[in-house]
Scaffold this active site. Structure first.
Site, PDB file in Angstrom:
ATOM      1  N   ALA A  54      69.758  45.510  45.352  1.00 32.89           N
ATOM      2  CA  ALA A  54      69.147  44.324  44.726  1.00 32.89           C
ATOM      3  C   ALA A  54      70.215  43.489  44.024  1.00 32.89           C
ATOM      4  O   ALA A  54      70.052  42.285  43.843  1.00 32.89           O
ATOM      5  CB  ALA A  54      68.066  44.751  43.745  1.00 32.89           C
ATOM      6  N   THR A  55      71.303  44.123  43.630  1.00 29.88           N
ATOM      7  CA  THR A  55      72.409  43.351  43.050  1.00 29.88           C
ATOM      8  C   THR A  55      72.933  42.366  44.086  1.00 29.88           C
ATOM      9  O   THR A  55      73.119  41.172  43.809  1.00 29.88           O
ATOM     10  CB  THR A  55      73.537  44.301  42.587  1.00 29.88           C
ATOM     11  N   ASN A 139      63.391  45.613  32.878  1.00 26.44           N
ATOM     12  CA  ASN A 139      63.703  47.027  33.081  1.00 26.44           C
ATOM     13  C   ASN A 139      63.875  47.790  31.784  1.00 26.44           C
ATOM     14  O   ASN A 139      63.786  49.008  31.772  1.00 26.44           O
ATOM     15  CB  ASN A 139      64.963  47.166  33.943  1.00 26.44           C
ATOM     16  N   GLN A 163      61.437  45.455  39.233  1.00 22.35           N
ATOM     17  CA  GLN A 163      60.731  46.393  38.354  1.00 22.35           C
ATOM     18  C   GLN A 163      59.216  46.322  38.479  1.00 22.35           C
ATOM     19  O   GLN A 163      58.523  47.226  38.034  1.00 22.35           O
ATOM     20  CB  GLN A 163      61.137  46.149  36.892  1.00 22.35           C
ATOM     21  N   HIS A 185      65.516  51.733  46.072  1.00 22.32           N
ATOM     22  CA  HIS A 185      65.541  52.990  45.322  1.00 22.32           C
ATOM     23  C   HIS A 185      64.589  52.977  44.133  1.00 22.32           C
ATOM     24  O   HIS A 185      64.361  54.014  43.508  1.00 22.32           O
ATOM     25  CB  HIS A 185      66.969  53.388  44.927  1.00 22.32           C
ATOM     26  N   THR A 221      76.316  44.510  60.057  1.00 21.29           N
ATOM     27  CA  THR A 221      75.441  45.361  60.870  1.00 21.29           C
ATOM     28  C   THR A 221      74.264  45.870  60.048  1.00 21.29           C
ATOM     29  O   THR A 221      74.450  46.405  58.956  1.00 21.29           O
ATOM     30  CB  THR A 221      76.257  46.548  61.434  1.00 21.29           C
ATOM     31  N   CYS A 314      73.224  50.428  34.623  1.00 17.63           N
ATOM     32  CA  CYS A 314      74.558  49.970  35.007  1.00 17.63           C
ATOM     33  C   CYS A 314      75.480  49.882  33.808  1.00 17.63           C
ATOM     34  O   CYS A 314      76.675  50.008  33.929  1.00 17.63           O
ATOM     35  CB  CYS A 314      74.481  48.595  35.639  1.00 17.63           C
TER      36      CYS A 314
HETATM   37  N1  PLP Z   1      67.116  43.975  38.813  1.00 20.03           N
HETATM   38  C1  PLP Z   1      66.472  44.822  38.001  1.00 20.03           C
HETATM   39  C2  PLP Z   1      65.353  44.302  37.139  1.00 20.03           C
HETATM   40  C3  PLP Z   1      66.848  46.168  37.939  1.00 20.03           C
HETATM   41  O1  PLP Z   1      66.216  46.997  37.112  1.00 20.03           O
HETATM   42  C4  PLP Z   1      67.914  46.616  38.761  1.00 20.03           C
HETATM   43  C5  PLP Z   1      68.376  48.016  38.716  1.00 20.03           C
HETATM   44  O2  PLP Z   1      68.072  48.764  37.848  1.00 20.03           O
HETATM   45  C6  PLP Z   1      68.551  45.682  39.594  1.00 20.03           C
HETATM   46  C7  PLP Z   1      68.127  44.376  39.598  1.00 20.03           C
HETATM   47  C8  PLP Z   1      69.706  46.079  40.465  1.00 20.03           C
HETATM   48  O3  PLP Z   1      69.222  46.846  41.533  1.00 20.03           O
HETATM   49  P1  PLP Z   1      70.217  47.673  42.483  1.00 20.03           P
HETATM   50  O4  PLP Z   1      70.481  48.951  41.766  1.00 20.03           O
HETATM   51  O5  PLP Z   1      69.417  47.885  43.755  1.00 20.03           O
HETATM   52  O6  PLP Z   1      71.425  46.877  42.710  1.00 20.03           O
END
Ligand code: PLP
Length: 372
Positions: A54-55, A139, A163, A185, A221, A314
């Site tokens: 998601a990042t 989150n 979230q 995940h 890919t 993170c």
């Molecule tokens: N956005 C939110 C609200 C999150 O809680 C997270 C991860 O905890 C992310 C983005 C980033 O997701 P990813 O770990 O898949 O990069």
């Protein structure tokens, strides 16, 4: 999910971009997964872009849209966001700010929620193009943000829904988002897969240069097995959302009961930062413990077998207090002495009670050593 991943990886291990028969088979399974995700997200299959995290999806969605709007309009769009955003959104916004895009981050209340009125006022200001980046749910505190009911055509709405999915009932306002991000995940899929749902009629400048995979939005890919596992996980997460909410809310409530029992007649013993019951994510608690040494809290919880965090995963590991709690008006010491507790399944009252008892043991020890 793992079974789906293994089955598809075994059955279709070829490169889905290859033109030979095994490649075409891998491509068919990939597109089947894409179609399923599209139907679950109420969009066209071409709008589903598989990413590695998601990042990555947030970076592509924010940077690609903002730069394309700036190119087409001949001026950068105003960036509107909140101080509750995950670094996956805030960091690309800050990059754009360094490139000269004006950025406005809306303030938070004590639960990390923005005001709907402040958002409406920021969007209404003038006729400029705008990129609005707003998460569905936070989150750290579980706050649900007031997503706009409608967005004018000059506003590109990017929503980090990581979230909320599977935890909250589907919100029709998500349809107003031109860019929508989900992380595998967080819904039981393997790590390494996420989705950016990107409206086809919106401008987008490629952020990654490569082959033309996925409309050029995310070249590279594709992984049919991860995509299939994501589709499977999303189907289950949406189907089981009510059960998830009921089970995890019972666990959260039971944990709070244990804490109330411990602090007894001293209501100032701990502070709840999550929104009131029913107004936030069902599975998320955010608690502060005045007088506790924040640096000792996480390791002590870990030693009791409690996998909790003090900020976003993170940035945990650093002794910095959570920027979201600071932006919600908390002082740095209390923010350091705060815990984010999120329950996954299987949950239920018994799980919450057990977690609460362990937390009480941790607190009793820490208070004792603080008074020594
Ligand atoms: N956005 C939110 C609200 C999150 O809680 C997270 C991860 O905890 C992310 C983005 C980033 O997701 P990813 O770990 O898949 O990069």
């Amino acid at each position: 999910m793992l079974e789906t991943f293994v089955r598809v990886e075994r059955e279709a291990g070829a490169n889905p971009a290859a033109l030979h028969r095994p490649g075409r088979h891998a491509q068919a399974l990939l597109e089947q997964a894409r179609d399923e995700v599209a139907s679950l997200l109420h969009c066209d299959s071409r709008e589903v872009v598989f990413c590695g995290s998601a990042t990555e999806a947030n970076n592509l969605g924010v940077l690609g849209a903002a730069r394309a709007i700036a190119r087409l309009e001949g001026r950068p769009p105003r960036l509107i966001s909140s101080r509750a955003e995950h670094p996956a959104v805030l960091s690309p916004l800050r990059l754009l700010q360094q490139e000269g895009f004006p950025l406005r981050t809306l303030p938070l209340d004590r639960h990390a929620r923005i005001e709907a009125e402040a958002l409406a006022e920021a969007l209404a200001e003038d006729e400029d193009p705008v990129l609005l980046a707003l998460q569905w749910a936070n989150n750290e505190t579980g706050a649900i943000q007031p997503l706009p009911e409608r967005v004018p055509g000059r506003v590109h709405f990017h929503c980090d829904a990581v979230q909320g999915i599977g935890k909250l009932p589907w919100d029709p306002r998500l349809a107003t988002a031109a860019g929508l991000v989900l992380s595998g995940h967080k819904i039981g899929a393997p790590k390494g897969i996420a989705v950016l749902r990107l409206a086809e009629d919106r401008p987008f400048d490629p952020v990654i240069a490569g082959g033309g995979h996925q409309r050029g939005v995310r070249p590279g890919t594709e992984a049919p097995a991860l995509a299939a596992a994501f589709a499977h996980a999303l189907r289950l997460a949406l189907a089981e959302q009510e059960a998830f909410a009921a089970e995890t809310a019972a666990a959260a409530g039971a944990l709070l009961e244990e804490l109330r029992g411990f602090f007894g007649s001293d209501p100032s013993g701990f502070q709840e930062n999550q929104p009131p019951l029913g107004q936030g994510l069902p599975n998320t608690l955010n608690l502060s413990f005045p007088g506790i040494d924040g640096r000792a809290l996480l390791p002590a919880c870990d030693a009791e077998g409690l996998a909790v965090a003090s900020g976003s995963a993170c940035s945990s590991g650093s002794s910095q207090p959570s920027p979201v709690l600071l932006a919600s008006g908390m002082d740095a010491n209390l923010a350091r002495a705060s815990l984010r507790i999120s329950f996954g399944r299987p949950a239920g009252a018994a799980v919450g009670t057990e977690a609460g008892r362990r937390l009480v043991r941790v607190l009793a020890r820490l208070y004792k050593s603080a008074n020594r």
